[in-house]
Design an enzyme around this catalytic site. Sequence first.
Site, PDB file in Angstrom:
ATOM      1  CD  GLU A  35      -2.752   1.246   2.460  1.00 33.65           C
ATOM      2  OE1 GLU A  35      -3.513   2.228   2.588  1.00 33.65           O
ATOM      3  OE2 GLU A  35      -2.688   0.317   3.288  1.00 33.65           O
ATOM      4  NE  ARG A 262       2.134  -7.530  10.508  1.00 36.49           N
ATOM      5  CZ  ARG A 262       2.269  -6.387   9.869  1.00 36.49           C
ATOM      6  NH1 ARG A 262       3.487  -5.901   9.685  1.00 36.49           N
ATOM      7  NH2 ARG A 262       1.241  -5.747   9.396  1.00 36.49           N
ATOM      8  CE  LYS A 272       2.822   0.587   5.126  1.00 32.58           C
ATOM      9  NZ  LYS A 272       2.552   0.590   3.663  1.00 32.58           N
TER      10      LYS A 272
END
Length: 687
Positions: A35, A262, A272
Site C-alpha cells: 500500500e 511477519r 508504518k
Amino acid sequence: MTEESASLNFLEQLIEDDLAAGFPKEKLRFRFPPEPNGYLHIGHAASICLNFGLGELHNAPVNLRFDDTNPAKEEQEYVDAIKYDIQWLGFKWATECYSSDYFQQLYDWAVQLIKEGKAYVDGQSAEAMAEQKGTPTTPGVAGPYRDNSVEENLAMFERMKAGEFEQGSYVLRAKIDMASPNMLMRDPILYRIVKKAHHRTGSDWCIYPMYDWTHGESDYIEQISHSLCTLEFKMHRELYDWFLDQIVDPKKLRPKQREFARRNLSYTVMSKRKLLELVQTKTVSGWDDPRMPTISGLRRRGYTPESIRHFSELSGISKRDSVTDVSLLEYCIREHLNKTATRVMAVLDPVKLVITNYPEGQTEMLQAENNPEDPNSGTHEVPFSRELYIEREDFKENAGSKYFRLTLGNEVRLKSAYIIKGESVVKDAAGNITEIHCTADLDSRSGSGTEASTRKVKGTLHWVSIQHAIKAEVREYDRLFLDEAPDSHEDKNFMEFVNPNSLNVIKEAYLEPYLKDASLSDKFQFQRLGYFTLDKDSKAEQLVFNKTVGLRDSWAKQNATPAPQSTQPAKQANPNAGQAQGQRSAINEIQKIAKKYTNLSGDKLAAARADIAKLAEQVTYEELEPLFGTAAKKVGTRIGAMITLGVLLHKGQERNKEIDAFIAAGLADGNEQLVEEAKAVDNGSNQ
C-alpha cells in the site's frame, strides 16, 4: 524426509506439492502488493524476497501491484520510493499494476452482488454496525437496512457513486452471515465514501473498495496462482474465498491465499503508522533517517542489497510470529562489508603525535592495502609526515600490562608505516595532553623488507597525517529504542522508549585524503572503528559519513552472536593432504553417519551421536574445516561437523574466526538439533 525437502520453507513446499499434484508450472504467478501509504521497511523486505525469490526459483512472473484504495493516506512519493527500493534490492517485476486499474471491474462486480441479493447499502453509524455484529461468543443481529430490496440498494449505490452523500454516511456491505463464528464474515464492508482526490484517478471516484474486496479480486484479474500474505490475514482467508466464489469462472485459474509470519525486529517498531509518527514528531529526520528500519534508511546508513537479501534468507519464513534479533541483520552487513569495503584510516577524537626524529617538511607516500579479504582489491597511497593525529584513547601515560596501545617507553606500530616509541607529552595549563612526542624506528617501515620491518610489537594504531588530512563530519548511530520491544507495553507509549543518545555527531573528524573522492555508493572500513559510508548531506567542501555498523557486536550476548549460514557448496577434503589413512576414513565415516542424522530419533539418534564423537577423536582440524562450508540444506552433515568440532575444542584446538563463524551460523539456524549442538560447543569452549 530428505535433507533437501527439509530445507524448503513451508510455502516453497506448498508450491512443490501443488506442482507434484499436477499444477501447470507455466501458470505460476506471484505478486508483491504494497500500500503506497509509507516507505517500505525491513519487514516488507521479507515479503519482497519471498515473492520475487519464488519467481526467480520457478522462472515465474511476479507483479508489483499497488493497493491504492485509500486516497486519504496514499501518495505518489510513496509509489516512487517503493519502486526504487525493490529495484535497489535487485528484483524486477513482470507487470506494474494498481488496484485502481480495476475500480470499474470491482464496481461492476459489486453491482452484480447487489442484483443477486448478496450486498446492501447501510446508512447506520460505525458504532451501531459494530454493536450489531455481536462478539466472538455471541451472534450478530441484522440491521434495519439488511433486507432492503435489490432496487433500493442499486439506487442507493448509484447515488453513492454519484457523490450525493457525505463522507461516512453510507457503506455497501456484503450480505453473508451475521451468526458466522468468523467475525469477518458478518456482513463486511465492500465500499465506503471518501471524498478526496486519488493520486491516479483524480476525482473520478468518490467511493472506494475495501482491501478485502479488492485483494482477492485483483489476484483473480491478474491470475495470481499463490497469494502470500502475512499472518494477520489468516482469518481473512474465508472471506477471500467467499468473494472469489461469487465471481470466479471455473475455466480460469483460482488464486490460493496462504499466510506466513511477519518479520519483526528487536529494538525498533515496524508499524508504518508508528514510523510515520517518528517522522511527523521529528524524532528522526525523515523516512530515510539511518536509524529507521526502512529500506531507504538502511540504504542511507550503508546497508547493501546483498546484506538485506541474506538477512531475509537467514531469518527464514515461518508460521508463527517472532522477533528477530537486530544483531543478525548487523552481522549480515558486517560480513558483506568485511569482504567488500575499502580499508582507510580516520581519527574521530584526535590528539597530536609528533615523531621527533622524522625529518621536518618531509612527506612520503606509503602503500595501504585496500582489502585483505580480496587479493584483487589493490592498494592506495597514504601520505605520511612528521606530525600525525591518533585517537586520544590510543595513548596513556601510565598503563597496565594488558594495555597494548601507545604508552611512554613502549612501542607500537603505526598501520602501514613505522614502529614508534612513546617518549614524552606536552600538556596545557589544565593538565590535558596536547601533544605526544615519539621516536620512530626508521628502518621498520611496513613492507620495506628490512629485518626491522618484520619486528613484532603488540599494538597497531591507525593515524592520519595532519598536513594532508581532510576534515569531515561523522555521524554515529545507536539503537533508536532502549527497549527490545518498545511497542509491546500496554501501559506505555512506544515513544517513551526512544533512545536520547541514538545519534552522536562528531563535527571534526580527520580522514586520510583518499576519501575526498568518495561517492554515495562507496563503502569503507575506518580501520579499528567500524564501517562507514558517505551521507547524502555531503558537499564537496564538507563531507559527512554515516557509521553503518561496528566491527563487533557490542549488544548481542557473547554466546548468541548470529551469523549467516553458508550457501556455498561444501569443500571437499583433500585425500592427498598427508593425513593418515585412518584419519581420512574417520571423517568420511562421520559424513556418512551425519547424512541420515536428522531422520533418526531415540536410541538410534543417541548411538549415532556417540559414534560421531568417538570417530572425532581421530580427526584433525585441517580435515574438519572444509565441512564448515557445507550447504545450509545439508543439516545432518553440519550437525556432524559441529559435534566433531566440540571434540576438537575439548582436546585443545584454539578458536579462530572460521570456527566462530561456523558456531554462530549454527546458533542462527532453524534446525533445533543444530542449534543445541552449537550451544553446547560454544558454551563448552568459552568456559
